[in-house]
Scaffold this motif. Structure first.
Motif, PDB file in Angstrom:
ATOM      1  N   GLY A   1      40.160  40.069  38.078  1.00 41.19           N
ATOM      2  CA  GLY A   1      41.077  40.765  38.977  1.00 41.19           C
ATOM      3  C   GLY A   1      42.518  40.553  38.559  1.00 41.19           C
ATOM      4  N   VAL A   2      42.889  39.298  38.368  1.00 39.40           N
ATOM      5  CA  VAL A   2      44.253  38.962  37.950  1.00 39.40           C
ATOM      6  C   VAL A   2      44.204  37.614  37.243  1.00 39.40           C
ATOM      7  N   MET A   3      45.072  37.422  36.255  1.00 37.41           N
ATOM      8  CA  MET A   3      45.071  36.217  35.429  1.00 37.41           C
ATOM      9  C   MET A   3      46.493  35.878  35.023  1.00 37.41           C
TER      10      MET A   3
ATOM     11  N   THR B   1      47.809  24.769  36.671  1.00 34.56           N
ATOM     12  CA  THR B   1      48.985  25.569  36.309  1.00 34.56           C
ATOM     13  C   THR B   1      48.670  27.048  36.138  1.00 34.56           C
ATOM     14  N   HIS B   2      47.428  27.373  35.797  1.00 32.92           N
ATOM     15  CA  HIS B   2      47.058  28.759  35.526  1.00 32.92           C
ATOM     16  C   HIS B   2      45.785  29.111  36.296  1.00 32.92           C
ATOM     17  N   LEU B   3      45.675  30.389  36.644  1.00 28.25           N
ATOM     18  CA  LEU B   3      44.593  30.802  37.537  1.00 28.25           C
ATOM     19  C   LEU B   3      44.022  32.142  37.099  1.00 28.25           C
ATOM     20  N   VAL B   4      42.685  32.224  37.136  1.00 28.99           N
ATOM     21  CA  VAL B   4      41.973  33.490  36.959  1.00 28.99           C
ATOM     22  C   VAL B   4      41.286  33.790  38.285  1.00 28.99           C
ATOM     23  N   TYR B   5      41.553  34.946  38.863  1.00 28.49           N
ATOM     24  CA  TYR B   5      40.852  35.334  40.090  1.00 28.49           C
ATOM     25  C   TYR B   5      39.917  36.489  39.750  1.00 28.49           C
ATOM     26  N   LEU B   6      38.638  36.312  40.064  1.00 32.78           N
ATOM     27  CA  LEU B   6      37.604  37.256  39.652  1.00 32.78           C
ATOM     28  C   LEU B   6      37.248  38.226  40.775  1.00 32.78           C
TER      29      LEU B   6
END
Length: 665
Positions: free
Chosen positions: A271-273, A259-264
């Motif tokens: 980068g975005v969360m 359901t939730h994502l952290v892109y590094l």
């Protein structure tokens, strides 16, 4: 109005910055004093994992190589230095709702990783020598898989007060869902790479942690196992028992229940969360801007997003990746010769009915089929110079056993009908030839695999690991001539960006190309990231151009850009590069051009030749080199079905039809 009693989060990070070492300290290397990089990790990070919420919070941490996915998971568990120290806390673990056993984050938050550094390993047997798993002798420390799952890994096990052990119903369900029933009485040292991964995930689930951190859990697992593991994790996520956080490469399809994502970013910053769909929508807009001529953030490369966006469902992988939507092209840049034009040499491997048994258990070749009207049993397989083989099959079907026979690590190579390089391991009466020795075989086979990764000494330097391709053992002195030394230097320079942890601190890629590769003697293998370790072992397997190159899951753990660079190097060595320049990662991967080394006639390392044979093992079609044309697919263990053989009419990567044909889908 009554405010509901909402428990505090399990993990709370409020504007924290993290470091691997105390800021301002200097680390001393083994060769000479030098300062290891100690950049600030995830500066100003804020993150919360709720203990209970009205809507699901199932997080995935995604990002390319060197972005810090594993580091991020370690931070969630309480590792690495936090500034200020109060920025990271675990408030829920201090409440009465948590059992006394789980008050410590180290126990309440379980991490399962596969970087072969020992954490979460399979117990004492994991450190045994390379061929131990294939022997029939049982040591007193050879605990069974059942003992490992139940936590009985001591000679005199005892239970602490309040330790109720493993719930029997949970044990039965986890064992069935992870397809471990038939393996319970085997020593853990006998398990294949994929079976070992499933066992480690099962053990973590059976400890009933509050949080389970899974570092690329689907890597190295065959499609049927992935199809069974994802629903199991989904059911756990639905009950929030435990709460799940997993990491993934950009090209890995994300389970539909995330359901939730952290892109590094590649500089170990976020980068975005946020909500998964919101994050993916933001990345789509970013890619669109760059494709339309907008600026690209060097730490947020567009090419890494090319395969992101697909979804893993119970019915398979669905959805379009960003590469399909925005035409981010990928090219390996090497046109293979037609099969009819290839020059095949003499046999390098000849198996004439191989059947590997441990007591009553048959690990390979448990089938009988008819050939020329006669029943024959076991594996019949010939590999010739110039052939490019792919070996496929479910976990536990015998792929790693085949590799052990090829590399002569398996004790049964002495008794089985096998010839390597036209010779047997035992004396042949009347042949006039001496038997083939272990050292003869090791000198002519280049091998990269999870087993090599597990046993490679962590305190060898980067240079020593690469030079060990010319040595009898990992630690013995390599026999290097001037040509070999030049190949080592050229390879280290070509992959400096991926292998040198301090590369980001250099003024520019151009400046690094003019200096020596002294850094390779400064950094130890164990200090590299998982991806960099895999790259180094891949290079070790191919650098001296052995007669047989065996790549067993060699590209797992790499993001798509690094993987494709390795693929291009496998095919062309220093002769080809991506149009973006140097050996560095490309901005786009649509064009392959001659390198400056090729134009100046100074190529030291070339790609695969017609005199070499390639054997590749993988569960992911994108990780199979484009040159592979012959294939062998092993059946599920003990089904009685024979191995299947075939020939491809093109690269696996570009056509799902070919992949489906191999797996019989």
């Amino acid at each position: 109005m009554r405010i509901p009693n909402i428990p505090p989060p399990i993990i709370r990070i409020a504007n924290g910055t993290f470091y691997r070492h105390q800021p301002g300290t200097v680390s001393t290397g083994h060769t000479h004093a030098h300062s290891h990089p100690n950049p600030a990790l995830f500066k100003g990070l804020s993150f919360e994992l709720p203990s209970r919420s009205e809507t699901p919070h199932n997080w995935a941490i995604a990002g390319p190589s060197l972005s810090g996915k594993t580091t991020f998971l370690h931070i969630l568990r309480g590792q690495h230095l936090c500034f200020p120290p109060t920025a990271r806390s675990f408030p829920y673990l201090s409440t009465d709702q948590v059992s006394h056993r789980l008050k410590s984050p180290a126990l309440a938050i379980q991490y399962v990783g596969f970087d072969a550094n020992g954490e979460g390993g399979l117990g004492p047997a994991a450190s045994a020598y390379l061929s131990a798993r294939y022997e029939s002798r049982r040591e007193i420390t050879d605990f069974s898989l059942r003992d490992f799952l139940l936590g009985n890994m001591q000679l005199n096990p005892s239970k602490l007060p309040g330790d109720e052990g493993v719930d029997s119903k949970l044990f039965e369900r986890v064992v069935v869902d992870l397809r471990l029933e038939s393996l319970l009485d085997l020593p853990v040292s006998f398990l294949s790479n994929g079976q070992g991964r499933r066992a480690r995930i099962a053990r973590a689930l059976l400890t009933n942690p509050e949080v389970l951190l899974l570092d690329e859990p689907f890597m190295g697992l065959d499609p049927p196992t992935v199809a069974g593991l994802s629903p199991l994790l989904h059911s756990l996520a639905q009950k929030a028992s435990p709460r799940l956080v997993l990491s993934a490469r950009p090209q890995d399809p994300l389970p539909e229940w995330i359901t939730h994502l952290v892109y590094l970013r590649t500089d170990s910053q976020v980068g975005v969360m946020g909500d998964k769909e919101t994050v993916l929508d933001g990345l789509r807009k970013y890619v669109r801007r760059v494709q339309n001529g907008g600026p690209e953030d060097e730490a947020l490369p567009v090419h890494a997003l090319g395969e992101m966006g697909r979804v893993l469902t119970k019915d398979g992988i669905v959805g379009e990746s960003l590469g399909e939507e925005f035409s981010i092209s990928i090219a390996h840049g090497v046109v293979e010769k037609p099969v009819a034009d290839r020059v095949l040499g003499e046999p390098l491997v000849e198996m004439q009915g191989c059947r590997v048994k441990y007591g009553d258990k048959v690990a390979l070749g448990n089938w009988t089929e008819e050939r020329d009207g006669k029943p024959i049993g076991g594996l019949y397989w010939t590999v010739r110079r110039g052939e490019r083989w792919g070996v496929f099959g479910p976990n536990g079907s015998g792929k790693t056993t085949i590799v052990s026979l090829l590399c002569s690590d398996h004790p049964q190579t002495y008794s089985l009908p096998i010839k390597l390089f036209g010779r047997s391991r035992l004396p042949e009466p009347g042949s006039g030839q001496r038997p083939l020795t272990y050292w003869d075989i090791q000198s002519r086979v280049g091998h990269s695999s999870p087993e090599i990764h597990q046993h490679m000494p962590r305190n060898l330097t980067v240079r020593q690991v690469l030079e060990s391709a010319w040595a009898d053992t990992f630690r013995s002195k390599p026999n290097l001539d001037d040509v070999a030394k030049e190949q080592v230097e050229a390879t280290l320079k070509w992959f400096e960006q991926e292998l040198n942890p301090a590369f980001a601190k250099l003024p520019s890629p151009e400046s690094s190309s003019a200096v020596s590769v002294g850094w390779a003697s400064d950094y130890m293998f164990g200090e590299l990231s998982f991806s960099a370790q895999r790259i180094l072992l891949f290079l070790r397997a191919i650098v001296k151009h052995p007669d047989i190159v065996v790549l067993d899951e060699a590209f797992s753990g790499m993001d798509d850009a690094v993987r494709d660079k390795c693929m291009l190097f496998l095919a062309s060595g220093e002769e080809k590069m991506y149009a973006s320049g140097s050996g560095s990662r490309p901005r786009t991967r649509s064009a392959v051009i001659p390198s400056p080394a090729a134009e100046s006639g100074k190529v030291k390392v070339k790609g695969l030749s017609d005199q070499q044979a390639l054997i590749c093992i993988s569960h992911i079609k994108e990780e199979v080199p484009d040159c592979v044309r012959e294939w062998l697919c092993l059946p599920e263990a003990n089904t009685g079905k024979p191995a299947r053989f075939g020939r491809l009419d093109g690269p696996l990567r570009t056509d799902s039809r070919r992949w489906a044909e191999i797996w019989g889908l």
